[in-house]
Write a protein that holds these residues in place. Structure first.
Motif, PDB file in Angstrom:
ATOM      1  N   GLU A   1       0.831  -1.207   0.000  1.00 36.55           N
ATOM      2  CA  GLU A   1       0.000   0.000   0.000  1.00 36.55           C
ATOM      3  C   GLU A   1       0.865   1.257   0.000  1.00 36.55           C
ATOM      4  O   GLU A   1       0.557   2.245  -0.678  1.00 36.55           O
ATOM      5  CB  GLU A   1      -0.930   0.011   1.205  1.00 36.55           C
ATOM      6  CG  GLU A   1      -2.035  -1.026   1.149  1.00 36.55           C
ATOM      7  CD  GLU A   1      -2.790  -1.153   2.468  1.00 36.55           C
ATOM      8  OE1 GLU A   1      -2.615  -0.300   3.365  1.00 36.55           O
ATOM      9  OE2 GLU A   1      -3.556  -2.117   2.608  1.00 36.55           O
ATOM     10  N   ALA A   2       1.938   1.236   0.775  1.00 38.68           N
ATOM     11  CA  ALA A   2       2.832   2.396   0.848  1.00 38.68           C
ATOM     12  C   ALA A   2       3.523   2.635  -0.493  1.00 38.68           C
ATOM     13  O   ALA A   2       3.696   3.786  -0.911  1.00 38.68           O
ATOM     14  CB  ALA A   2       3.864   2.194   1.956  1.00 38.68           C
ATOM     15  N   VAL A   3       3.921   1.577  -1.164  1.00 38.93           N
ATOM     16  CA  VAL A   3       4.574   1.716  -2.472  1.00 38.93           C
ATOM     17  C   VAL A   3       3.614   2.358  -3.466  1.00 38.93           C
ATOM     18  O   VAL A   3       3.999   3.241  -4.243  1.00 38.93           O
ATOM     19  CB  VAL A   3       5.096   0.348  -2.978  1.00 38.93           C
ATOM     20  CG1 VAL A   3       5.515   0.428  -4.427  1.00 38.93           C
ATOM     21  CG2 VAL A   3       6.257  -0.123  -2.110  1.00 38.93           C
ATOM     22  N   VAL A   4       2.364   1.939  -3.446  1.00 41.66           N
ATOM     23  CA  VAL A   4       1.361   2.517  -4.343  1.00 41.66           C
ATOM     24  C   VAL A   4       1.210   4.015  -4.073  1.00 41.66           C
ATOM     25  O   VAL A   4       1.009   4.807  -4.989  1.00 41.66           O
ATOM     26  CB  VAL A   4       0.003   1.785  -4.191  1.00 41.66           C
ATOM     27  CG1 VAL A   4      -1.124   2.531  -4.876  1.00 41.66           C
ATOM     28  CG2 VAL A   4       0.114   0.362  -4.725  1.00 41.66           C
ATOM     29  N   LYS A   5       1.356   4.411  -2.810  1.00 38.97           N
ATOM     30  CA  LYS A   5       1.244   5.830  -2.437  1.00 38.97           C
ATOM     31  C   LYS A   5       2.576   6.564  -2.590  1.00 38.97           C
ATOM     32  O   LYS A   5       2.721   7.682  -2.103  1.00 38.97           O
ATOM     33  CB  LYS A   5       0.756   5.954  -0.999  1.00 38.97           C
ATOM     34  CG  LYS A   5      -0.654   5.449  -0.794  1.00 38.97           C
ATOM     35  CD  LYS A   5      -1.046   5.532   0.670  1.00 38.97           C
ATOM     36  CE  LYS A   5      -2.434   4.974   0.886  1.00 38.97           C
ATOM     37  NZ  LYS A   5      -2.788   4.935   2.304  1.00 38.97           N
TER      38      LYS A   5
END
Length: 184
Positions: A153-157
């Motif tokens: 999720e953090a990578v997507v953000k």
């Protein structure tokens, strides 16, 4: 008016909420909760779910159940309350690790695992309140898959800073006398 005793889950919830609400709170009188029959009983079932090997005393879960779980827990509780409880040495078992290394495991007796589990049940409620939401290691209801999902999720953000700490063999190498002075 006499107050009805609260169950273990409610006790843990109250301790957690107090620790979460007041970061400066210093808890006292916790030993009585560690010695509660229901706390020790839950700790026994936690140890049994792990299905571990017997400790140095050779006592198995089958042996405990043959003699009666309630009697076993009452004995532990009496030793804790009377301050006569003494943990046994761990049984040492070498496990192969890699090509030329071995890892030495210390296997506690079932009685010691129950006492350790009882302490965990009470202290965990206090310390859990201080952890950051993104901490996953060895926490209740947190799994490696959840940590991986959080990273995804953090990578997507576009959040790309990750802190990963591996304390590999930390307790094998730490100077125990210094650590104990810090803890005690």
């Amino acid at each position: 008016m006499i107050k009805e005793p609260i169950g273990l889950q409610e006790l843990r919830r109250k301790i957690y909420l107090k620790a979460k609400a007041d970061k400066t709170c210093r808890f006292w009188g916790l030993y009585v909760h560690v010695c509660r029959f229901d706390t020790l009983h839950e700790a026994y079932h936690m140890a049994k779910r792990n299905n571990g090997a017997p400790g140095i005393d050779g006592v198995t879960f089958e042996d405990v159940e043959e003699g009666g779980i309630d009697d076993f827990i009452k004995q532990i509780r009496n030793e804790l309350v009377s301050s006569t409880y003494k943990p046994l040495r761990n049984r040492r078992k070498e496990m192969p690790k890699g090509k030329d290394n071995v890892r030495v495991l210390g296997i506690s007796s079932i009685k010691d695992r129950v006492v350790q589990g009882s302490l965990k049940l009470i202290l965990e409620a206090i310390y859990e309140a201080d952890f950051q939401e993104g901490s996953y290691g060895y926490r209740p209801k947190r799994h490696a898959h959840s940590a991986v999902n959080r990273v995804a999720e953090a990578v997507v953000k576009a959040k790309t800073k990750i802190i990963d700490i591996d304390l590999s063999a930390y307790f094998d190498n730490v100077r125990h006398h210094i650590l104990l002075n810090k803890v005690c």
